[in-house]
Motif scaffolding. Structure first.
Motif, PDB file in Angstrom:
ATOM      1  N   UNK A 299      32.556  40.672  36.667  1.00  0.00           N
ATOM      2  CA  UNK A 299      32.777  39.314  36.239  1.00  0.00           C
ATOM      3  C   UNK A 299      34.372  39.042  36.131  1.00  0.00           C
ATOM      4  N   UNK A 300      35.144  40.035  35.642  1.00  0.00           N
ATOM      5  CA  UNK A 300      36.550  39.773  35.533  1.00  0.00           C
ATOM      6  C   UNK A 300      37.273  39.490  36.982  1.00  0.00           C
ATOM      7  N   UNK A 301      36.749  40.455  37.863  1.00  0.00           N
ATOM      8  CA  UNK A 301      37.418  40.238  39.222  1.00  0.00           C
ATOM      9  C   UNK A 301      36.873  39.076  39.897  1.00  0.00           C
ATOM     10  N   UNK A 302      35.634  38.481  39.629  1.00  0.00           N
ATOM     11  CA  UNK A 302      35.173  37.326  40.138  1.00  0.00           C
ATOM     12  C   UNK A 302      35.937  36.190  39.586  1.00  0.00           C
ATOM     13  N   UNK A 303      36.211  36.097  38.146  1.00  0.00           N
ATOM     14  CA  UNK A 303      37.165  35.206  37.710  1.00  0.00           C
ATOM     15  C   UNK A 303      38.349  35.063  38.253  1.00  0.00           C
ATOM     16  N   UNK A 304      38.955  36.671  38.414  1.00  0.00           N
ATOM     17  CA  UNK A 304      40.620  36.450  39.066  1.00  0.00           C
ATOM     18  C   UNK A 304      40.521  36.061  40.254  1.00  0.00           C
ATOM     19  N   UNK A 305      39.504  36.138  41.165  1.00  0.00           N
ATOM     20  CA  UNK A 305      39.597  35.450  42.499  1.00  0.00           C
ATOM     21  C   UNK A 305      39.477  34.113  42.473  1.00  0.00           C
ATOM     22  N   UNK A 306      38.677  33.665  41.703  1.00  0.00           N
ATOM     23  CA  UNK A 306      38.638  32.084  41.386  1.00  0.00           C
ATOM     24  C   UNK A 306      39.925  31.373  40.976  1.00  0.00           C
ATOM     25  N   UNK A 307      40.820  32.452  40.082  1.00  0.00           N
ATOM     26  CA  UNK A 307      41.918  31.775  39.621  1.00  0.00           C
ATOM     27  C   UNK A 307      42.983  32.061  40.846  1.00  0.00           C
ATOM     28  N   UNK A 308      43.039  33.175  41.674  1.00  0.00           N
ATOM     29  CA  UNK A 308      43.743  33.408  42.731  1.00  0.00           C
ATOM     30  C   UNK A 308      43.953  32.521  43.867  1.00  0.00           C
ATOM     31  N   UNK A 309      42.496  32.440  44.295  1.00  0.00           N
ATOM     32  CA  UNK A 309      42.326  31.763  45.625  1.00  0.00           C
ATOM     33  C   UNK A 309      43.045  30.116  45.548  1.00  0.00           C
ATOM     34  N   UNK A 310      42.635  29.405  44.792  1.00  0.00           N
ATOM     35  CA  UNK A 310      43.332  28.014  44.944  1.00  0.00           C
ATOM     36  C   UNK A 310      44.871  28.065  44.959  1.00  0.00           C
ATOM     37  N   UNK A 311      45.551  29.141  44.278  1.00  0.00           N
ATOM     38  CA  UNK A 311      47.063  29.066  44.411  1.00  0.00           C
ATOM     39  C   UNK A 311      47.595  29.418  46.026  1.00  0.00           C
ATOM     40  N   UNK A 312      46.499  30.487  46.491  1.00  0.00           N
ATOM     41  CA  UNK A 312      47.181  30.697  47.816  1.00  0.00           C
ATOM     42  C   UNK A 312      46.507  30.265  49.027  1.00  0.00           C
ATOM     43  N   UNK A 313      44.936  29.779  48.844  1.00  0.00           N
ATOM     44  CA  UNK A 313      44.094  29.273  49.905  1.00  0.00           C
ATOM     45  C   UNK A 313      44.095  27.986  50.117  1.00  0.00           C
ATOM     46  N   UNK A 314      44.132  27.066  49.309  1.00  0.00           N
ATOM     47  CA  UNK A 314      44.473  25.847  49.505  1.00  0.00           C
ATOM     48  C   UNK A 314      45.402  25.174  50.166  1.00  0.00           C
ATOM     49  N   UNK A 315      45.544  24.872  51.548  1.00  0.00           N
ATOM     50  CA  UNK A 315      46.754  24.257  52.170  1.00  0.00           C
ATOM     51  C   UNK A 315      46.426  22.833  52.767  1.00  0.00           C
ATOM     52  N   UNK A 316      47.465  21.919  52.877  1.00  0.00           N
ATOM     53  CA  UNK A 316      47.041  20.561  53.066  1.00  0.00           C
ATOM     54  C   UNK A 316      46.376  20.708  54.455  1.00  0.00           C
ATOM     55  N   UNK A 317      46.543  21.674  55.237  1.00  0.00           N
ATOM     56  CA  UNK A 317      45.994  21.732  56.960  1.00  0.00           C
ATOM     57  C   UNK A 317      44.600  22.452  56.807  1.00  0.00           C
TER      58      UNK A 317
END
Lengths: 300, 241, 403
Positions: free
Chosen positions: C14-32
């Protein structure tokens, strides 16, 4: 006069934003007597989530209002999850420890999150696509931008929603009950851990909204943007009477006004100083704040 | 009555605050429908016993059984839904919640709105003063009204076993009588089992069927209420004779 | 057992899933577009590392490491017994000898780091008086460092006053600043004090930054003189400036030793006991006749003095001061030393300073991650080892244990 009115409008805009952040401080303080230093960073994370999401949604070709609305909701959810994680990891294990320990843990989390933002987002300012909402209108001689209208509108909506939540719903009552007596609220069947978690989530959601508002207002965000507004918002919470929700709203508005007027009429270089001076003056002369309940000195 | 399964049973429960043991090897049984008193002097461990039952304090040793289930490891917030409810010492009403909100909190875990309303009306019937003060903050009530509110709040959870800690403390004699009348009423009319912790032994034993005597954390005596009331030692130690 | 094990791993998932949800938007959402690679790379490393830690923890719980732990315990005990037999003065003499000889077998770079460490030791010990002894959380401590540095900078540049004269003056100014800041704030409850001192620290920095006519604002003050001494040159005494790093090292070493001795004496004095009394139970202390406000003010002023001394040296060593050296991060850094080492413990604070200043020098490549790690460690310490790496001895039962 014109200058005065213009400053008034700006003060309300900024004050509303401080009020949103102050609510998170006051609610958390009310329920576990902790100055949540990491709250300013949650607000900064909200600002970043805003720019990340708006840029992406805008690039997908969604109309500006959809972008704004969706980014607002998603960023609020994101920050709620973030704050709950922080609470679970850094505060909950310390429920039985001394207050100094929790305070230091909060400070550590603040530094951790701020640098986490820096590592993932870089050290430079990131610009908001403010061109999506342009223009404004004149009310008499005062210029009001549409952006300001959006900010004030969203802020007001959130404040009303929070009031309804806290004072009208079952969960809101449970939150207040837990803040007043944790043992007793457990004895009537309230799971205080869950309520505390929820309190963090709500405070964080409001802070995230504030972060987006500020990003839109000033046009950019920065990894360390949470530090000074964090202290100011805490000052607002203290000014309003810590633990008091209406007080935090009033305090936020007042601090925003004072800052804008002091910058306009006295000195813009020292504008940050005024909030601190008010904080110190309030604590010294009126430690319960304007709406405050009695703050017991022996509980330290 | 003794053939029945007890609704509450403590088996050799030892609880401590830090290193100081507050109760040692306390064992007691409560059968459905009873009113049982726990009497003893200040600091004898009466409140600790109740706190150990309710999971506010987790016993170091021993077992607590309620309704056939072992509950000494459970978190306290799970118990009201099972029908185990406590009115703690000092009443602990929520001072900045209105009287009505306090009652709502008593029914926090319940979802049946209609039944909740019904129970609220019943509480207002038992304590008409609460209806008058419905919108007032709990903290503004007098001591007697607060005790009524605390009991009303407990009743809102539809308890099967009600633990009352010093309901007479600091109240005027007239109000104490009223409170005890209502305790008997909810026991007889609603069939709620009651455990009564009291310093006022006379009063408590007169409303009870059985009693336990606690002294410095130990159960020193256990008997029917009449026998305890007749016991010369008890009369000397607790009834001021 | 099996149930608890699976529960632990469920929490982990659960903690790791949570962590990924928190981490991904910071690194993975780009304008392009959306991107998953970078965030997954980081996430998987964290997930594997924490899985290993969790596994080790479980193995330790069931005693799988008994074969290592038991001998280690025996060895540790034996070593402790030997160490206990060595008199304290021998250990101290050893440390002193190493400290004195240090410049002879190291290079310039090491001198530089050692000087920083010693400056921070003084700061840490000064803050320790306030936080560790008196229990007052001060988040604006670096302001006193700044006051000391600017006092010497201004006196040196404008009036040519010598370092040695300025040392007590700067200490005095810092103490006065401490009283000015302390007086209105010390009546407050502990956690309010934290935020107020934070605010005060910022005020001092903002004032330094904006008072152009006095401090030259963000540009700072240049041309500060190094400490000078009179030295026998064969014919007579000659004034010379101590510019080299070795010489500066010995000055700061002397200052640090002075601080250590002063704090040690303070710790074991009547006043030191009063500090502890105030920390443990203010009401009780007051009832026992301790003038708590005065004692707190004294703690504050004394702590500030050491900050001022360190600041004076800092100005003399850098020959340049600017507001940038006195940000909140510096306060947080000094505080983390105290916390890491052990609040109220002199060797602990020294250990904390060495760890936090010297260790990052070893891992130079990770410079950016320094504060990130600090923050995490600070929170972690509070959970796993709240008394620090080298806990204070004489403190008796502390309030948090009793609770």
């Amino acid at each position: 006069m014109e200058f005065f009115l213009q400053q008034l409008v700006n003060g309300i805009t900024l004050g509303g934003v401080y009020a949103l952040v102050a609510l998170g401080y006051t609610m958390v303080y009310g329920i576990i007597q902790l100055i949540n230093f990491a709250h300013g960073e949650i607000y900064a994370a909200g600002g970043y989530m805003g720019v990340i999401l708006i840029s992406w949604l805008f690039a997908q070709g969604f109309p500006p209002f959809v972008c704004l609305g969706a980014a607002l909701v998603l960023a609020m959810g994101y920050c709620a999850l973030l704050a709950m994680a922080v609470e679970k990891l850094a505060y909950q294990p310390l429920r039985q420890s001394s207050r100094l320990s929790v305070l230091l843990s909060a400070l550590g989390m603040s530094i951790f999150l701020q640098n986490g933002l820096m590592l993932t987002q870089g050290v430079y300012d990131r610009a908001y696509p403010t061109e999506m909402v342009q223009g404004g209108f004149e009310l008499g001689t005062v210029m009001i931008s549409y952006m300001q209208c959006i900010i004030v509108g969203v802020t007001a909506l959130l404040l009303v929603a929070l009031n309804v939540l806290v004072y009208k719903t079952r969960i809101g009552k449970a939150m207040r009950a837990t803040a007043q007596d944790k043992t007793m609220s457990a004895l009537v069947g309230i799971n205080s851990s869950r309520i505390i978690s929820l309190t963090f989530a709500i405070g964080a959601g409001l802070a995230a909204a504030a972060g987006i508002m500020v990003g839109l207002y000033y046009g950019s965000v920065r990894y360390d943007m949470g530090f000074v507004p964090g202290i100011k918002a805490f000052s607002a919470a203290v000014l309003g009477g810590i633990g008091n929700i209406t007080g935090a709203m009033l305090g936020g508005l007042l601090i925003g006004m004072i800052e804008v007027f002091a910058a306009g009429y006295i000195s813009s270089e020292y504008k940050d100083v005024f909030a601190f001076i008010i904080l110190i003056a309030v604590l010294y002369f009126m430690p319960t704040g304007i709406m405050g309940e009695n703050v017991d000195d022996t509980r330290v | 009555m003794t053939q029945q399964q007890p609704i509450l049973e403590l088996k050799n429960v030892t609880s401590a605050y830090g290193r100081i043991k507050a109760i040692r090897e306390v064992s007691l049984k409560v059968y459905p429908g009873e009113v049982v008193s726990i009497i003893g002097a200040n600091g004898a461990g009466k409140s600790t016993t109740l706190m150990s039952i309710c999971g506010v304090l987790h016993p170091e040793q021993g077992e607590v059984w309620y309704d056939g289930v072992r509950i000494d490891g459970l978190a306290s917030d799970l118990l009201p839904a099972r029908g185990l409810c406590q009115v703690p010492e000092g009443r602990r009403i929520f001072p900045r919640l209105s009287v009505e909100e306090n009652l709502d909190m008593g029914a926090f875990f319940r979802k049946d709105a209609a039944a909740i309303d019904h129970d609220k009306n019943r509480v207002f019937q038992l304590f008409p003063i609460l209806q008058e003060r419905r919108k007032q903050y709990g903290g503004t009530l007098s001591g007697g009204e607060q005790q009524m509110l605390a009991m009303g709040r407990a009743l809102m959870s539809r308890p099967r076993l009600l633990l009352l800690d010093e309901p007479s403390l600091g109240l005027a004699p007239l109000i104490v009588q009223q409170i005890f009348r209502i305790i008997r009423e909810i026991n007889e009319a609603d069939g709620v089992t009651v455990v009564l912790v009291e310093q006022n032994a006379n009063l408590a034993l007169k409303s009870s069927s059985r009693g336990y005597v606690l002294e410095t954390g130990n159960v020193v005596m256990e008997d029917s209420a009449e026998a305890l009331l007749a016991n010369p030692d008890i009369r000397k130690a607790y009834l001021g004779e | 057992m099996t149930i608890r094990v699976s529960k632990l791993w469920f929490g982990y998932a659960l903690a790791m899933a949570w962590f990924y949800v928190l981490l991904w938007p910071l690194l993975g959402i780009k304008a392009d577009g959306l991107e998953f690679g970078a965030s997954f790379a980081i996430w998987s490393k964290v997930a594997v590392a924490s899985a290993i830690l969790l596994g080790l923890y479980q193995l330790k719980k069931v005693g799988a490491f008994g074969f290592v732990e038991r001998p280690a315990k025996v060895v540790g005990k034996a070593a402790g017994a030997v160490a206990a037999r060595v008199p304290t003065w021998v250990a101290l003499a050893l440390v002193a000898a190493v400290a004195v000889a240090f410049p002879f077998f190291t290079e310039r770079y090491a001198h530089d780091v050692a000087i920083s460490v010693l400056v921070y030791i003084i700061l840490g010990l000064g803050l320790n008086v306030v936080v560790g002894l008196a229990g007052l959380l001060d988040l604006g401590y670096i302001a006193f460092f700044g006051v000391g540095a600017y006092t010497y900078a201004l006196l040196s540049v404008h009036f040519g006053l010598s370092f040695w004269l300025c040392l007590p003056i700067a200490g005095g100014f810092a103490a006065i600043a401490g009283c000015i800041i302390g007086y209105p704030t010390l009546r407050m409850r502990g956690d309010y004090l934290a935020i107020v001192t934070l605010g005060f620290g910022e005020i001092v920095r903002i004032v330094i930054n904006n008072w152009m006519s006095l401090t030259n604002g963000p540009n700072g003050i240049l041309g500060i003189k190094a400490p000078g001494i009179y030295w026998w040159n064969g014919k007579g005494f000659e004034h010379m400036l101590l510019n080299s790093l070795e010489q500066l090292y010995y000055i700061i070493l002397a200052l640090a030793v002075f601080t250590i001795v002063a704090v040690y004496r303070l710790n074991h004095s009547r006043i030191g006991r009063a500090f502890e009394a105030v920390r443990e139970d203010q009401t009780a202390a007051e009832l026992m006749g301790v003038d708590t406000l005065r004692i707190k003010l004294l703690a504050y002023a004394l702590g500030a003095v050491f900050g001022g001394l360190a600041g004076t040296f800092f100005a003399a060593r850098m020959k340049f001061v600017s507001p940038e050296s006195f940000t909140f991060i510096e306060s947080a850094m000094v505080l983390s030393m105290v916390v890491l080492g052990g609040m109220g413990s002199i060797p602990g604070v020294i250990l904390g300073a060495v760890t936090l200043i010297a260790l990052p020098e070893v891992f130079r490549g990770f410079e950016l991650y320094r504060m990130f790690v600090f923050g995490g460690v600070m929170a972690g310490m509070m959970i796993f080892r709240p008394k620090g790496l080298w806990p204070a001895k004489r403190m008796g039962a502390r309030s948090e244990e009793r609770e």
